[in-house]
Design an enzyme around this catalytic site. Structure first.
Site, PDB file in Angstrom:
ATOM      1  N   LYS A 147       0.861  -1.178   0.000  1.00 11.93           N
ATOM      2  CA  LYS A 147       0.000   0.000   0.000  1.00 11.93           C
ATOM      3  C   LYS A 147       0.897   1.226   0.000  1.00 11.93           C
ATOM      4  CE  LYS A 147      -2.138   1.741   3.651  1.00 11.93           C
ATOM      5  NZ  LYS A 147      -3.128   1.981   4.721  1.00 11.93           N
ATOM      6  N   ARG A 182     -10.155  -1.543   7.489  1.00  8.37           N
ATOM      7  CA  ARG A 182      -9.222  -2.517   8.064  1.00  8.37           C
ATOM      8  C   ARG A 182      -8.672  -2.039   9.398  1.00  8.37           C
ATOM      9  NH1 ARG A 182      -4.122  -0.090   9.082  1.00  8.37           N
ATOM     10  NH2 ARG A 182      -2.756  -0.070   7.256  1.00  8.37           N
ATOM     11  N   MET A 189      -4.845   3.074  18.379  1.00 10.14           N
ATOM     12  CA  MET A 189      -4.910   2.875  16.937  1.00 10.14           C
ATOM     13  C   MET A 189      -4.297   4.002  16.111  1.00 10.14           C
ATOM     14  SD  MET A 189      -6.265  -0.043  17.096  1.00 10.14           S
ATOM     15  CE  MET A 189      -6.338  -0.308  15.336  1.00 10.14           C
ATOM     16  N   GLY A 196      -2.230  -1.064  17.825  1.00  7.28           N
ATOM     17  CA  GLY A 196      -2.540  -1.289  16.406  1.00  7.28           C
ATOM     18  C   GLY A 196      -1.719  -0.369  15.524  1.00  7.28           C
TER      19      GLY A 196
END
Length: 321
Positions: free
Chosen positions: A67, A111, A219, A292
């Site tokens: 990505k 995601r 996150m 994360g």
């Protein structure tokens, strides 16, 4: 080669499909069947942007790619488009030929939300009733919607540096039929589950603002220097992550490890809990924390799923490349 434009993603990828893809790839990582490549992430010296590449190879799913993209903090104000911009490229692992190019903006949001949602499924207390949100931007709404599907929450509380954005969270709570309350950071002690999703470079959530038994999903920290929580929280908590190497270098654990408060060995893979090789939560008083960092394999897993669906539905654009 197939192209799946950004405009088609919403009709192809659901939260449920994203959750399944991410959970499976975390498990594959922990079992050694998939691995991520080193991350490249740089400030490009233009528009205050951070740009980089995340990639990997899933031997089990035969998914290879990367990505490319990053964070353009002026996009929303200047151009009316979201600040996070990305594209996923998939390659045939047998030949190396380009296989697909997929719009990555919505996929990244789905995601990322799926990752914290997976951590809630495997680490949060079953009786968690109050969910706390730190951050109220675009990604926070995805996080909250996904999280609410994992437990029978009864209330949402939230804090944001810019309080005028909190209605974003209140709207999602209302959609789920739940009350929402804006709180100060000390009010986060009421939460059984906390998600932090900011772009902060300074600790926001203190160790004393988290109650025993809480599960925290950090996150927002995915770059060297970023930080959302007090490193002492990682000392108090049992720490889990998507990728240990990323967690200790560009994730939330970089600060606690850098200060010698915890060791690399204190950080476990969430995939090991999924696979049953790590016990995960062992008591109702235990604080668990999921770091994360966002791994390339997450992007590849959801993109591969989208390509298959797009081909099946005749939406994918095929080009000679």
């Amino acid at each position: 080669m197939y192209i799946v434009p950004e405009r088609e993603i919403a009709g192809l990828m659901t939260r449920e499909a994203a959750f399944s893809a991410v959970e499976q790839v975390f498990a594959a990582m922990a079992s050694g069947d998939a691995y991520n490549f080193p991350v490249i992430r740089e400030a490009i010296g233009h528009e205050d942007a951070l740009y980089g590449f995340k990639g990997g190879f899933d031997q089990a799913g035969l998914t290879l790619g990367l990505k490319a993209g990053g964070y353009w903090p002026n996009n929303l104000e200047k151009r009316g488009i979201i600040n996070h911009q990305s594209t996923v490229f998939l390659f045939d692992p047998d030949t190396g030929k380009a296989k697909a190019m997929v719009g990555g903006n919505l996929l990244t949001a789905l995601r990322t939300a799926a990752a914290s949602s997976v951590s809630i499924k495997h680490l949060a207390r079953e009786d968690a009733k109050v969910i706390g949100m730190i951050g109220a931007g675009h990604q926070a709404t995805f996080q909250l919607r996904a999280a609410l599907e994992q437990r029978s929450f009864e209330k949402v509380i939230g804090w944001n540096l810019h309080p005028e954005m909190l209605p974003n969270l209140a709207k999602v709570a209302a959609e789920a039929g739940l009350p929402f309350e804006a709180v100060e950071l000390d009010g986060m002690t009421e939460a059984d589950m906390i998600i932090s999703i900011t772009s902060s470079f300074d600790a926001i959530l203190g160790a004393g603002q988290v109650s025993p038994g809480t599960h925290v999903a950090c996150m927002g920290t995915d770059t060297k220097g970023k930080q959302e929580v007090d490193p002492q929280l990682l000392v108090k908590a049992d720490v889990f992550t998507d990728e240990v190497a990323q967690s200790i270098t560009i994730g939330e654990a970089q600060h606690a490890v850098g200060q010698g408060l915890i060791q690399e060995s204190d950080v476990a893979q969430i995939g090991a809990v999924i696979n049953g090789t790590h016990q995960g939560r062992t008591s109702d008083d235990q604080i668990t924390l999921f770091d994360g960092t966002g791994v390339g394999l997450q992007d590849l897993a959801v993109a591969a799923s989208v390509v298959d669906l797009a081909i099946e539905k005749g939406i994918a654009i095929e080009v000679d490349f």
